[in-house]
Design a protein around this motif. Sequence first.
Motif, PDB file in Angstrom:
ATOM      1  N   ALA A 330      -1.601 -29.551  24.459  1.00  0.00           N
ATOM      2  CA  ALA A 330      -3.003 -29.123  24.619  1.00  0.00           C
ATOM      3  C   ALA A 330      -3.070 -28.037  25.689  1.00  0.00           C
ATOM      4  CB  ALA A 330      -3.887 -30.312  25.000  1.00  0.00           C
ATOM      5  N   TYR A 331      -4.080 -27.165  25.561  1.00  0.00           N
ATOM      6  CA  TYR A 331      -4.223 -26.083  26.545  1.00  0.00           C
ATOM      7  C   TYR A 331      -5.691 -25.640  26.548  1.00  0.00           C
ATOM      8  CZ  TYR A 331      -3.464 -21.672  29.015  1.00  0.00           C
ATOM      9  OH  TYR A 331      -3.516 -20.629  29.918  1.00  0.00           O
ATOM     10  N   ARG A 332      -6.213 -25.340  27.747  1.00  0.00           N
ATOM     11  CA  ARG A 332      -7.578 -24.805  27.884  1.00  0.00           C
ATOM     12  C   ARG A 332      -7.487 -23.375  28.397  1.00  0.00           C
ATOM     13  NH1 ARG A 332     -12.385 -28.247  30.487  1.00  0.00           N
ATOM     14  NH2 ARG A 332     -12.211 -29.068  28.364  1.00  0.00           N
ATOM     15  N   ASP A 333      -7.947 -22.435  27.580  1.00  0.00           N
ATOM     16  CA  ASP A 333      -7.944 -21.016  27.940  1.00  0.00           C
ATOM     17  C   ASP A 333      -9.306 -20.668  28.532  1.00  0.00           C
ATOM     18  OD1 ASP A 333      -7.535 -18.330  28.224  1.00  0.00           O
ATOM     19  OD2 ASP A 333      -7.522 -17.882  26.066  1.00  0.00           O
ATOM     20  N   THR A 334      -9.345 -20.448  29.835  1.00  0.00           N
ATOM     21  CA  THR A 334     -10.598 -20.100  30.522  1.00  0.00           C
ATOM     22  C   THR A 334     -10.739 -18.600  30.729  1.00  0.00           C
ATOM     23  OG1 THR A 334      -9.521 -20.405  32.674  1.00  0.00           O
ATOM     24  CG2 THR A 334     -10.607 -22.335  31.708  1.00  0.00           C
ATOM     25  N   GLN A 335      -9.689 -17.839  30.370  1.00  0.00           N
ATOM     26  CA  GLN A 335      -9.746 -16.390  30.573  1.00  0.00           C
ATOM     27  C   GLN A 335     -10.249 -15.703  29.295  1.00  0.00           C
ATOM     28  OE1 GLN A 335      -9.128 -15.218  33.708  1.00  0.00           O
ATOM     29  NE2 GLN A 335      -8.930 -17.433  34.153  1.00  0.00           N
ATOM     30  N   VAL A 336     -11.451 -16.068  28.889  1.00  0.00           N
ATOM     31  CA  VAL A 336     -12.057 -15.484  27.693  1.00  0.00           C
ATOM     32  C   VAL A 336     -13.356 -14.790  28.079  1.00  0.00           C
ATOM     33  CG1 VAL A 336     -10.983 -17.146  26.142  1.00  0.00           C
ATOM     34  CG2 VAL A 336     -13.222 -17.655  27.131  1.00  0.00           C
ATOM     35  N   SER A 337     -13.766 -13.845  27.252  1.00  0.00           N
ATOM     36  CA  SER A 337     -14.981 -13.062  27.513  1.00  0.00           C
ATOM     37  C   SER A 337     -15.968 -13.223  26.365  1.00  0.00           C
ATOM     38  CB  SER A 337     -14.631 -11.581  27.673  1.00  0.00           C
ATOM     39  OG  SER A 337     -13.711 -11.397  28.739  1.00  0.00           O
ATOM     40  N   LEU A 338     -17.211 -13.141  26.682  1.00  0.00           N
ATOM     41  CA  LEU A 338     -18.248 -13.277  25.676  1.00  0.00           C
ATOM     42  C   LEU A 338     -18.156 -12.152  24.662  1.00  0.00           C
ATOM     43  CD1 LEU A 338     -21.264 -14.253  27.971  1.00  0.00           C
ATOM     44  CD2 LEU A 338     -19.799 -15.764  26.619  1.00  0.00           C
ATOM     45  N   GLY A 339     -18.384 -12.465  23.422  1.00  0.00           N
ATOM     46  CA  GLY A 339     -18.370 -11.481  22.362  1.00  0.00           C
ATOM     47  C   GLY A 339     -16.981 -11.112  21.866  1.00  0.00           C
ATOM     48  N   GLU A 361      -1.218 -19.461  13.048  1.00  0.00           N
ATOM     49  CA  GLU A 361      -2.243 -19.015  13.991  1.00  0.00           C
ATOM     50  C   GLU A 361      -3.561 -19.751  13.779  1.00  0.00           C
ATOM     51  OE1 GLU A 361      -0.742 -14.413  14.686  1.00  0.00           O
ATOM     52  OE2 GLU A 361      -2.388 -14.815  13.266  1.00  0.00           O
ATOM     53  N   ALA A 362      -4.321 -19.825  14.856  1.00  0.00           N
ATOM     54  CA  ALA A 362      -5.683 -20.360  14.825  1.00  0.00           C
ATOM     55  C   ALA A 362      -6.571 -19.395  15.622  1.00  0.00           C
ATOM     56  CB  ALA A 362      -5.741 -21.763  15.420  1.00  0.00           C
ATOM     57  N   SER A 363      -7.714 -19.012  15.069  1.00  0.00           N
ATOM     58  CA  SER A 363      -8.610 -18.044  15.717  1.00  0.00           C
ATOM     59  C   SER A 363      -9.927 -18.705  16.096  1.00  0.00           C
ATOM     60  CB  SER A 363      -8.880 -16.852  14.785  1.00  0.00           C
ATOM     61  OG  SER A 363      -7.682 -16.165  14.502  1.00  0.00           O
ATOM     62  N   GLU A 364     -10.529 -18.170  17.141  1.00  0.00           N
ATOM     63  CA  GLU A 364     -11.840 -18.668  17.592  1.00  0.00           C
ATOM     64  C   GLU A 364     -12.591 -17.525  18.271  1.00  0.00           C
ATOM     65  OE1 GLU A 364     -13.973 -20.513  16.887  1.00  0.00           O
ATOM     66  OE2 GLU A 364     -14.303 -22.232  18.211  1.00  0.00           O
ATOM     67  N   SER A 365     -13.905 -17.490  18.085  1.00  0.00           N
ATOM     68  CA  SER A 365     -14.750 -16.447  18.655  1.00  0.00           C
ATOM     69  C   SER A 365     -15.582 -17.003  19.798  1.00  0.00           C
ATOM     70  CB  SER A 365     -15.682 -15.867  17.593  1.00  0.00           C
ATOM     71  OG  SER A 365     -14.951 -15.237  16.557  1.00  0.00           O
ATOM     72  N   VAL A 366     -15.810 -16.147  20.798  1.00  0.00           N
ATOM     73  CA  VAL A 366     -16.710 -16.475  21.908  1.00  0.00           C
ATOM     74  C   VAL A 366     -18.026 -15.741  21.631  1.00  0.00           C
ATOM     75  CG1 VAL A 366     -17.082 -16.394  24.388  1.00  0.00           C
ATOM     76  CG2 VAL A 366     -14.760 -16.721  23.468  1.00  0.00           C
ATOM     77  N   PRO A 367     -19.128 -16.446  21.432  1.00  0.00           N
ATOM     78  CA  PRO A 367     -20.388 -15.780  21.084  1.00  0.00           C
ATOM     79  C   PRO A 367     -20.822 -14.770  22.148  1.00  0.00           C
ATOM     80  CG  PRO A 367     -20.538 -18.145  20.761  1.00  0.00           C
ATOM     81  CD  PRO A 367     -19.270 -17.906  21.509  1.00  0.00           C
ATOM     82  N   PRO A 368     -21.513 -13.721  21.755  1.00  0.00           N
ATOM     83  CA  PRO A 368     -22.033 -12.768  22.742  1.00  0.00           C
ATOM     84  C   PRO A 368     -23.123 -13.420  23.587  1.00  0.00           C
ATOM     85  CG  PRO A 368     -22.905 -12.289  20.564  1.00  0.00           C
ATOM     86  CD  PRO A 368     -21.889 -13.369  20.386  1.00  0.00           C
ATOM     87  N   PRO A 369     -23.467 -12.796  24.708  1.00  0.00           N
ATOM     88  CA  PRO A 369     -24.496 -13.386  25.563  1.00  0.00           C
ATOM     89  C   PRO A 369     -25.890 -13.357  24.887  1.00  0.00           C
ATOM     90  CG  PRO A 369     -23.784 -11.240  26.381  1.00  0.00           C
ATOM     91  CD  PRO A 369     -22.902 -11.572  25.236  1.00  0.00           C
TER      92      PRO A 369
END
Length: 369
Positions: A330-339, A361-369
């Motif tokens: 398991a891993y938590r990636d906190t270095q992500v940016s919105l959008g 691969e597995a992909s995931e999006s960070v919603p914009p503000p």
Amino acid sequence: MTPFSSFDDKPLASRLAELLLLLTAILLETACGSPGVPMPPSLELAQPVTDLRATRKGDKVTLTWTAPVHTTERRNMDQGGTIQICRSLAAMRHCDGPAGHIQFNRPGNKGGATQHENYQDRLPPASPQPSADYFYAVNVQNSYGKSAGLSNQVEVPAAPTLAAPDQLEAKLTADGVDLSWAPTPVPGSVSSLRFVYRIYRRESGATQDSIAGEVPVSSGPPGLIDRGFQWEKTYDYRATVVTVVARTNGAEQQVEGDDSVSVRVIAHDIFPPATPTGLQAVFSRPGQKPFIDLVWVPNNEADLAGYNVYRSEAGSQPKKINQEPLKAPAYRDTQVSLGHQYTYSVSAIDVRGNESPHSEEASESVPPP
């Protein structure tokens, strides 16, 4: 008056002194002139051997014992003789028709270090009943052919042994050392016998073997996988066929046949762990700081050191984002940016640095503000 006075005319003190001198002279003459009681001549019969031991390998029986240095009269032996090797299918009282003999010289280490003797006997090609035993003894004769009797008697099974396995091969795999060899022909069915392949492993420089495994002799192609070794070491393997004899009392005796040619394996680990599976990426934003959680199915290799996580964005190459191998899947990636959208993959790495291919691969999006 006569020139010499008689003994009776002398004073009492003088007469006692002369008598004492006469007795002393008689005693001295007796002590010097008597040779004493003569010792009887030695029969020069060696003490019988009491520690005879026997081991069998194939059709060869190796006998070992401690050489006698004293006679039955507890004297040091002054001459050599002949040692008869006695073999029979029953317990012996005499050595009738010895299987062999060796000469021995006069012991040269009286009171010194123990001397050991050995002899290798080859069994007759015509085998008796499989459940029979051969009895062995040694008979130490002096130069006149005389003996004080047989040694202790030892037994070895008379059951037949099979030929050494042929074409032994060893292939190093990620799962272990894959050993294979040609089938060994088995004689007609004998109810009291069964046969087993035995594989020995010895580490280079060691003096003792370990049993890597055993496989029953059957009509199928023989083989086994040895997982009991250690990586980054060198080993020699050899194979033999063991004859297992069932006794009437329910016990079993084993006789090993001759050994195969040995094969060497250098256990250098170049095998990576399996590729991790089941990777999932999930975005979360419980507070002000967004992050993406990754989970996957754990690997079960014994030498697993951990996992690496790789991340990429559109148009970029994947980059490892963990500093040290992860111990948990398991891993938590906190270095992500919105959008932004991120694509992840993971790999497994062992303690010797072998790394698996990347997972799906597995992909995931960070919603914009």
